[in-house]
Scaffold this motif. Structure first.
Motif, PDB file in Angstrom:
ATOM      1  N   MET A  98       0.844  -1.203   0.000  1.00 11.31           N
ATOM      2  CA  MET A  98       0.000   0.000   0.000  1.00 11.31           C
ATOM      3  C   MET A  98       0.876   1.248   0.000  1.00 11.31           C
ATOM      4  SD  MET A  98      -3.321  -0.859   2.367  1.00 11.31           S
ATOM      5  CE  MET A  98      -2.413  -0.962   3.920  1.00 11.31           C
ATOM      6  N   LYS A  99       0.408   2.293  -0.662  1.00 12.60           N
ATOM      7  CA  LYS A  99       1.184   3.521  -0.718  1.00 12.60           C
ATOM      8  C   LYS A  99       0.455   4.666  -0.028  1.00 12.60           C
ATOM      9  CE  LYS A  99      -0.281   5.597  -5.087  1.00 12.60           C
ATOM     10  NZ  LYS A  99       0.196   6.221  -6.332  1.00 12.60           N
ATOM     11  N   ARG A 100       1.232   5.682   0.294  1.00  9.96           N
ATOM     12  CA  ARG A 100       0.670   6.863   0.948  1.00  9.96           C
ATOM     13  C   ARG A 100      -0.192   7.622  -0.039  1.00  9.96           C
ATOM     14  NH1 ARG A 100       2.583  12.011   0.493  1.00  9.96           N
ATOM     15  NH2 ARG A 100       1.903  13.542   2.046  1.00  9.96           N
ATOM     16  N   GLN A 101      -1.388   8.015   0.425  1.00 13.47           N
ATOM     17  CA  GLN A 101      -2.310   8.807  -0.378  1.00 13.47           C
ATOM     18  C   GLN A 101      -2.609  10.116   0.363  1.00 13.47           C
ATOM     19  OE1 GLN A 101      -3.315   7.731  -3.322  1.00 13.47           O
ATOM     20  NE2 GLN A 101      -3.160   5.500  -3.274  1.00 13.47           N
ATOM     21  N   THR A 102      -2.773  11.181  -0.383  1.00 11.51           N
ATOM     22  CA  THR A 102      -3.101  12.481   0.209  1.00 11.51           C
ATOM     23  C   THR A 102      -4.275  13.099  -0.537  1.00 11.51           C
ATOM     24  OG1 THR A 102      -0.826  12.914   0.908  1.00 11.51           O
ATOM     25  CG2 THR A 102      -2.279  14.816   0.722  1.00 11.51           C
ATOM     26  N   LYS A 103      -5.220  13.586   0.235  1.00 14.02           N
ATOM     27  CA  LYS A 103      -6.314  14.377  -0.335  1.00 14.02           C
ATOM     28  C   LYS A 103      -6.304  15.729   0.361  1.00 14.02           C
ATOM     29  CE  LYS A 103     -11.326  14.608  -1.054  1.00 14.02           C
ATOM     30  NZ  LYS A 103     -12.627  13.907  -0.918  1.00 14.02           N
ATOM     31  N   LEU A 104      -6.285  16.805  -0.418  1.00 10.96           N
ATOM     32  CA  LEU A 104      -6.254  18.167   0.132  1.00 10.96           C
ATOM     33  C   LEU A 104      -7.507  18.902  -0.313  1.00 10.96           C
ATOM     34  CD1 LEU A 104      -3.298  20.647   0.236  1.00 10.96           C
ATOM     35  CD2 LEU A 104      -5.408  21.340  -0.907  1.00 10.96           C
ATOM     36  N   VAL A 105      -8.161  19.580   0.635  1.00  7.80           N
ATOM     37  CA  VAL A 105      -9.337  20.403   0.333  1.00  7.80           C
ATOM     38  C   VAL A 105      -9.030  21.826   0.786  1.00  7.80           C
ATOM     39  CG1 VAL A 105     -11.807  20.734   0.628  1.00  7.80           C
ATOM     40  CG2 VAL A 105     -10.861  18.415   0.669  1.00  7.80           C
ATOM     41  N   ASP A 106      -8.843  22.727  -0.176  1.00  7.08           N
ATOM     42  CA  ASP A 106      -8.482  24.116   0.114  1.00  7.08           C
ATOM     43  C   ASP A 106      -9.749  24.965   0.144  1.00  7.08           C
ATOM     44  OD1 ASP A 106      -7.592  26.750   0.151  1.00  7.08           O
ATOM     45  OD2 ASP A 106      -5.838  26.319  -1.074  1.00  7.08           O
ATOM     46  N   CYS A 107     -10.090  25.446   1.354  1.00  9.57           N
ATOM     47  CA  CYS A 107     -11.283  26.283   1.537  1.00  9.57           C
ATOM     48  C   CYS A 107     -10.918  27.749   1.735  1.00  9.57           C
ATOM     49  CB  CYS A 107     -12.100  25.779   2.729  1.00  9.57           C
ATOM     50  SG  CYS A 107     -12.696  24.092   2.546  1.00  9.57           S
ATOM     51  N   GLY A 108      -9.753  28.153   1.257  1.00 10.96           N
ATOM     52  CA  GLY A 108      -9.342  29.546   1.389  1.00 10.96           C
ATOM     53  C   GLY A 108      -8.579  29.802   2.666  1.00 10.96           C
ATOM     54  N   THR A 109      -9.261  30.254   3.708  1.00 13.61           N
ATOM     55  CA  THR A 109      -8.586  30.538   4.972  1.00 13.61           C
ATOM     56  C   THR A 109      -8.302  29.276   5.777  1.00 13.61           C
ATOM     57  OG1 THR A 109     -10.742  30.943   6.011  1.00 13.61           O
ATOM     58  CG2 THR A 109      -9.531  32.865   5.187  1.00 13.61           C
ATOM     59  N   THR A 110      -8.904  28.169   5.396  1.00 15.78           N
ATOM     60  CA  THR A 110      -8.661  26.894   6.063  1.00 15.78           C
ATOM     61  C   THR A 110      -8.425  25.809   5.020  1.00 15.78           C
ATOM     62  OG1 THR A 110     -10.062  27.497   7.950  1.00 15.78           O
ATOM     63  CG2 THR A 110      -9.579  25.159   7.649  1.00 15.78           C
ATOM     64  N   VAL A 111      -7.414  24.995   5.266  1.00 17.19           N
ATOM     65  CA  VAL A 111      -7.072  23.907   4.345  1.00 17.19           C
ATOM     66  C   VAL A 111      -7.062  22.597   5.122  1.00 17.19           C
ATOM     67  CG1 VAL A 111      -5.376  23.005   2.705  1.00 17.19           C
ATOM     68  CG2 VAL A 111      -5.658  25.484   2.975  1.00 17.19           C
ATOM     69  N   PHE A 112      -7.751  21.605   4.593  1.00 16.88           N
ATOM     70  CA  PHE A 112      -7.809  20.281   5.206  1.00 16.88           C
ATOM     71  C   PHE A 112      -6.940  19.311   4.396  1.00 16.88           C
ATOM     72  CE2 PHE A 112     -11.746  22.523   6.005  1.00 16.88           C
ATOM     73  CZ  PHE A 112     -11.987  22.301   7.359  1.00 16.88           C
ATOM     74  N   VAL A 113      -6.047  18.590   5.094  1.00 18.46           N
ATOM     75  CA  VAL A 113      -5.182  17.618   4.423  1.00 18.46           C
ATOM     76  C   VAL A 113      -5.387  16.253   5.068  1.00 18.46           C
ATOM     77  CG1 VAL A 113      -2.824  16.995   3.796  1.00 18.46           C
ATOM     78  CG2 VAL A 113      -3.486  19.420   3.907  1.00 18.46           C
ATOM     79  N   TYR A 114      -5.754  15.281   4.238  1.00 14.96           N
ATOM     80  CA  TYR A 114      -6.041  13.923   4.716  1.00 14.96           C
ATOM     81  C   TYR A 114      -4.964  12.976   4.171  1.00 14.96           C
ATOM     82  CZ  TYR A 114     -10.568  16.253   5.197  1.00 14.96           C
ATOM     83  OH  TYR A 114     -11.572  17.146   5.492  1.00 14.96           O
ATOM     84  N   ASP A 115      -4.195  12.367   5.072  1.00 19.54           N
ATOM     85  CA  ASP A 115      -3.148  11.412   4.692  1.00 19.54           C
ATOM     86  C   ASP A 115      -3.534  10.012   5.143  1.00 19.54           C
ATOM     87  OD1 ASP A 115      -1.215  13.173   3.481  1.00 19.54           O
ATOM     88  OD2 ASP A 115      -0.785  13.954   5.486  1.00 19.54           O
ATOM     89  N   TYR A 116      -3.404   9.040   4.254  1.00 22.05           N
ATOM     90  CA  TYR A 116      -3.735   7.659   4.590  1.00 22.05           C
ATOM     91  C   TYR A 116      -2.969   6.726   3.649  1.00 22.05           C
ATOM     92  CZ  TYR A 116      -6.895   8.230   0.567  1.00 22.05           C
ATOM     93  OH  TYR A 116      -7.406   8.489  -0.677  1.00 22.05           O
TER      94      TYR A 116
END
Length: 237
Positions: free
Chosen positions: A1-19
């Motif tokens: 399995m490899k590292r996956q990243t999903k990023l959601v940029d909401c402007g003043t707040t950014v969410f980064v999901y690593d799995y």
């Protein structure tokens, strides 16, 4: 399995999901169903209404009758369009939630609407010696007259408002009046958050200097789709 990243940029707040996973999941379990509806609402709110300028904007509540519910989307669209004419703006951002009672026999349904209409611009033609309460009353009277039925106006701080509306949305989704055909979120002239994955997400983290954002938090959650996920939140506000 490899590292996956999903990023959601909401402007003043950014969410980064690593799995770690053998594949890149389009949506995680918290982005589906009722939880997904709430997550999507929060992201839209942050992207369009949370900023560093600490603006005070107008929010509205439109009371509805039960027989209005099938046409709630049309009522919202008509009202949001009328705001552009009333306040002489080429475009008005609107994000709204349908408020339904938890018990079908209690309380009146309504539409709660957040806008980017500046409070001081909206009230600048009233007597400057009036206090805020009197200005709000006059604004409500004007809006009710122009709209043709009762309109309530408030200017709650946007960070408080998003918490309040998330509670409203949560209750609406649990209401016996809410069906699969019920529109619970309404929007007009909004920008969508930017979603990036893996290498593009890593490049975006460096380009926006997320590690320099003043507010940061990190937690680990378990997700039925992607297993354990590290959630990093970077915020300017």
């Amino acid at each position: 399995m490899k590292r996956q990243t999903k990023l959601v940029d909401c402007g003043t707040t950014v969410f980064v999901y690593d799995y770690t996973s053998t594949r890149n999941h389009e949506k995680h379990s918290f982005e589906k169903g009722s939880n997904g509806t709430i997550t999507d609402f929060k992201r839209l709110f942050i992207k369009n209404f949370i900023n560093e300028n600490l603006e005070i904007n107008l929010n509205f509540t439109l009371p509805l009758e039960l027989n209005d519910l099938p046409n709630a989307q049309g009522i919202f669209e008509e009202f949001s369009t009328s705001l552009q004419d009333i306040f002489n703006q080429a475009s008005v951002k609107c994000l709204a939630v349908l408020q339904l009672p938890l018990e079908s026999s209690s309380n009146q349904p309504s539409i709660r609407i957040v806008t980017d209409i500046d409070y001081f611009e909206a009230t600048k033609y009233f007597d400057p010696n009036l206090d805020e309460e009197e200005l709000d009353r006059l604004l409500e009277e004007r809006m009710t007259q122009l709209w043709g039925s009762q309109v309530f106006v408030d200017t709650t701080n946007e960070e408080m408002e998003v918490k309040s509306l998330v509670d409203v949305l949560t209750n609406t989704l649990l209401s016996p009046l809410c069906t699969k055909q019920t529109h619970t979120i309404f929007k007009s002239n909004l920008k969508r958050p930017k979603v990036l994955r893996n290498e593009k997400a890593d490049e975006h983290i460096k380009r926006r200097n997320l590690l320099e954002f003043p507010r940061q938090s990190s937690t680990e959650i378990y997700n039925k789709v992607g297993g354990f996920i590290i959630v990093n939140i970077y915020s300017k506000c």
